[in-house]
Structures are given as C-alpha cells and as structure tokens.
Write a protein that holds these residues in place. Sequence first.
Motif, PDB file in Angstrom:
ATOM      1  N   GLY A 120      -3.087   3.173   8.773  1.00 19.59           N
ATOM      2  CA  GLY A 120      -2.157   3.722   7.799  1.00 19.59           C
ATOM      3  C   GLY A 120      -0.883   2.899   7.730  1.00 19.59           C
ATOM      4  O   GLY A 120      -0.747   1.856   8.367  1.00 19.59           O
ATOM      5  N   TYR A 121       0.054   3.407   6.923  1.00 21.15           N
ATOM      6  CA  TYR A 121       1.307   2.702   6.676  1.00 21.15           C
ATOM      7  C   TYR A 121       2.462   3.329   7.433  1.00 21.15           C
ATOM      8  O   TYR A 121       2.484   4.540   7.681  1.00 21.15           O
ATOM      9  N   GLY A 122       3.445   2.487   7.751  1.00 22.59           N
ATOM     10  CA  GLY A 122       4.712   2.950   8.277  1.00 22.59           C
ATOM     11  C   GLY A 122       5.834   2.418   7.411  1.00 22.59           C
ATOM     12  O   GLY A 122       5.728   1.320   6.830  1.00 22.59           O
ATOM     13  N   ASP A 123       6.906   3.180   7.278  1.00 24.83           N
ATOM     14  CA  ASP A 123       8.037   2.753   6.466  1.00 24.83           C
ATOM     15  C   ASP A 123       8.773   1.628   7.177  1.00 24.83           C
ATOM     16  O   ASP A 123       9.252   1.787   8.290  1.00 24.83           O
ATOM     17  N   ALA A 124       8.855   0.470   6.529  1.00 26.35           N
ATOM     18  CA  ALA A 124       9.526  -0.680   7.131  1.00 26.35           C
ATOM     19  C   ALA A 124      10.936  -0.876   6.580  1.00 26.35           C
ATOM     20  O   ALA A 124      11.583  -1.869   6.896  1.00 26.35           O
ATOM     21  N   GLY A 180      -0.606  -2.476 -15.605  1.00 23.38           N
ATOM     22  CA  GLY A 180      -0.896  -1.053 -15.614  1.00 23.38           C
ATOM     23  C   GLY A 180      -2.018  -0.561 -14.739  1.00 23.38           C
ATOM     24  O   GLY A 180      -2.271   0.650 -14.716  1.00 23.38           O
ATOM     25  N   TYR A 181      -2.724  -1.447 -14.006  1.00 25.22           N
ATOM     26  CA  TYR A 181      -3.783  -0.926 -13.138  1.00 25.22           C
ATOM     27  C   TYR A 181      -3.153  -0.192 -11.965  1.00 25.22           C
ATOM     28  O   TYR A 181      -2.212  -0.682 -11.335  1.00 25.22           O
ATOM     29  N   ARG A 182      -3.695   0.983 -11.641  1.00 26.87           N
ATOM     30  CA  ARG A 182      -3.155   1.824 -10.585  1.00 26.87           C
ATOM     31  C   ARG A 182      -4.200   2.023  -9.487  1.00 26.87           C
ATOM     32  O   ARG A 182      -5.128   2.817  -9.642  1.00 26.87           O
ATOM     33  N   PRO A 183      -4.074   1.326  -8.377  1.00 29.59           N
ATOM     34  CA  PRO A 183      -5.051   1.460  -7.293  1.00 29.59           C
ATOM     35  C   PRO A 183      -4.847   2.733  -6.486  1.00 29.59           C
ATOM     36  O   PRO A 183      -3.803   3.385  -6.569  1.00 29.59           O
ATOM     37  N   GLN A 184      -5.844   3.060  -5.690  1.00 31.97           N
ATOM     38  CA  GLN A 184      -5.826   4.278  -4.880  1.00 31.97           C
ATOM     39  C   GLN A 184      -5.289   3.957  -3.480  1.00 31.97           C
ATOM     40  O   GLN A 184      -5.885   3.205  -2.728  1.00 31.97           O
ATOM     41  N   TRP A 185      -4.143   4.595  -3.148  1.00 31.91           N
ATOM     42  CA  TRP A 185      -3.473   4.386  -1.876  1.00 31.91           C
ATOM     43  C   TRP A 185      -4.020   5.312  -0.789  1.00 31.91           C
ATOM     44  O   TRP A 185      -4.504   6.405  -1.067  1.00 31.91           O
ATOM     45  N   HIS A 186      -3.849   4.894   0.458  1.00 33.36           N
ATOM     46  CA  HIS A 186      -4.054   5.769   1.595  1.00 33.36           C
ATOM     47  C   HIS A 186      -2.957   6.831   1.616  1.00 33.36           C
ATOM     48  O   HIS A 186      -1.817   6.580   1.187  1.00 33.36           O
ATOM     49  N   ASP A 187      -3.282   8.031   2.099  1.00 37.78           N
ATOM     50  CA  ASP A 187      -2.322   9.129   2.096  1.00 37.78           C
ATOM     51  C   ASP A 187      -1.026   8.795   2.840  1.00 37.78           C
ATOM     52  O   ASP A 187       0.037   9.319   2.516  1.00 37.78           O
ATOM     53  N   SER A 188      -1.115   7.937   3.835  1.00 36.56           N
ATOM     54  CA  SER A 188       0.070   7.602   4.628  1.00 36.56           C
ATOM     55  C   SER A 188       1.126   6.854   3.826  1.00 36.56           C
ATOM     56  O   SER A 188       2.273   6.731   4.263  1.00 36.56           O
ATOM     57  N   ALA A 189       0.746   6.347   2.632  1.00 35.04           N
ATOM     58  CA  ALA A 189       1.712   5.650   1.784  1.00 35.04           C
ATOM     59  C   ALA A 189       2.660   6.614   1.090  1.00 35.04           C
ATOM     60  O   ALA A 189       3.673   6.179   0.520  1.00 35.04           O
ATOM     61  N   GLY A 190       2.366   7.880   1.113  1.00 36.70           N
ATOM     62  CA  GLY A 190       3.232   8.867   0.482  1.00 36.70           C
ATOM     63  C   GLY A 190       2.922   9.032  -0.995  1.00 36.70           C
ATOM     64  O   GLY A 190       2.074   8.347  -1.562  1.00 36.70           O
ATOM     65  N   GLY A 191       3.656   9.938  -1.649  1.00 37.02           N
ATOM     66  CA  GLY A 191       3.397  10.244  -3.054  1.00 37.02           C
ATOM     67  C   GLY A 191       3.883   9.158  -3.989  1.00 37.02           C
ATOM     68  O   GLY A 191       4.627   8.271  -3.599  1.00 37.02           O
TER      69      GLY A 191
END
Length: 208
Positions: A169-173, A197-208
């Motif tokens: 997952g991601y952490g805020d840097a 305009g392409y919008r990829p699907q993020w992991h939940d840890s990236a936030g809203g």
Amino acid sequence: MPLPNRVDPFGQLFADAARGLFMGNRGGRFHRDDRTLGAGRFVSRQWICCRLEFKDRHRDVWGASYTELFFLDEPTALAAGHRPCFECRREDAQAFAAAFSRGSHVRSPPRADEMDRILHAERLEGRRKRRHSMPIDELPDATFVTLSAEPAVAYAVKGARLLAWTPRGYGDAGPRPAGIVVDVLTPPAIVAALLAGYRPQWHDSAGG
C-alpha cells in the motif's frame, strides 16, 4: 514461499505474499519449469493488466501457460508499462485507448499493437527501466516519479501530495514539490492518456 511474480513501479519482479488488485502478463511464458526466472522478463511487446477473476477461469500460476504477474493497483501497472487488457477489461481498455488517442494524437481508436509498439519503446532502455525527465508541476494524478535524493523510491502523484509506494500500500510522503524536474517512471504516452482523462483504479490505501 511466494513466487517472484509481484511487479513494482520500476517494472521489476520480486516476491511478496500480498497479491494486489490486478494481475497481468508480458506476452507469454518466461519462467522455467521449476518456477524460477532466467534472464528474460518478457516475451513480446504485449504487456497487459488484467482482472484477478474472469469467467470463472482457474489458473495454475506459473504452470504450463504464461507467466502471471501481480500488481498492487492499476497506477503501479501503468508505471511498469502495462495497459488494460481488451479481453477481461474491455470497457477500461476502450477508455484507455480513447485517452491514449487524445493524448498521443494517434488514430482513434488505436489498435492494441500500435499502443504496444509505442509503449515498448518508452518503458525500456535495453533491459533497464527507461526514465523520462518531466516538470513535476505538469504531471497528472497516478504518475509515478522518483526524486533525486531517493532514486530507488517510487512516489505516486495524487493531488497536492506524493504517496510513497510499498508492496502492500501507500504512505503519505508529504506535499508535492513545485518547480522541479523529476524522473518519471510512467511511460510518456500513458502520462498523456492520464492527462487526457483516463482514470485508473487505485489501491484503497491511496485514499479518496
């Protein structure tokens, strides 16, 4: 023991127990019969990003068929140079192709092999990951970059922040720096598709 079938934003393969949100392949089988790797890391220019589940198909991972790869999320796959699959992700692939056409000024809709030819030239420099110098202020969300102080760490652009990538997952840097040129891991044609305009699907840890 987990297989070295996870892919990071640099396009490198490594072993980790976490599976991620997407799977994919690089055009065929490049693992050995004993489920280890040789020198090769792809079979063809067709690097795709697929759904984990499709039509109740069950796969023997790293068996007799192609070499299955796994990604934390779609921005990770895009950074490594993979595009959406036209079989299992047709709607996403069509949206990507349309944005690819708008961003790169190629015919609409571009054929898969045309996109693969462009992407293959942009993702590799010999056997190594090709990096592209770009101003960070002009980069869209979901682009991966490295910073000069930490060239081995991949950061995803998301709004005014940078997110540090890890296999789980991601952490805020911290805030996105302004006014600097960075090494971009995501191929330029994909950066252009994101801008278009392409919008990829993020992991939940990236936030809203």
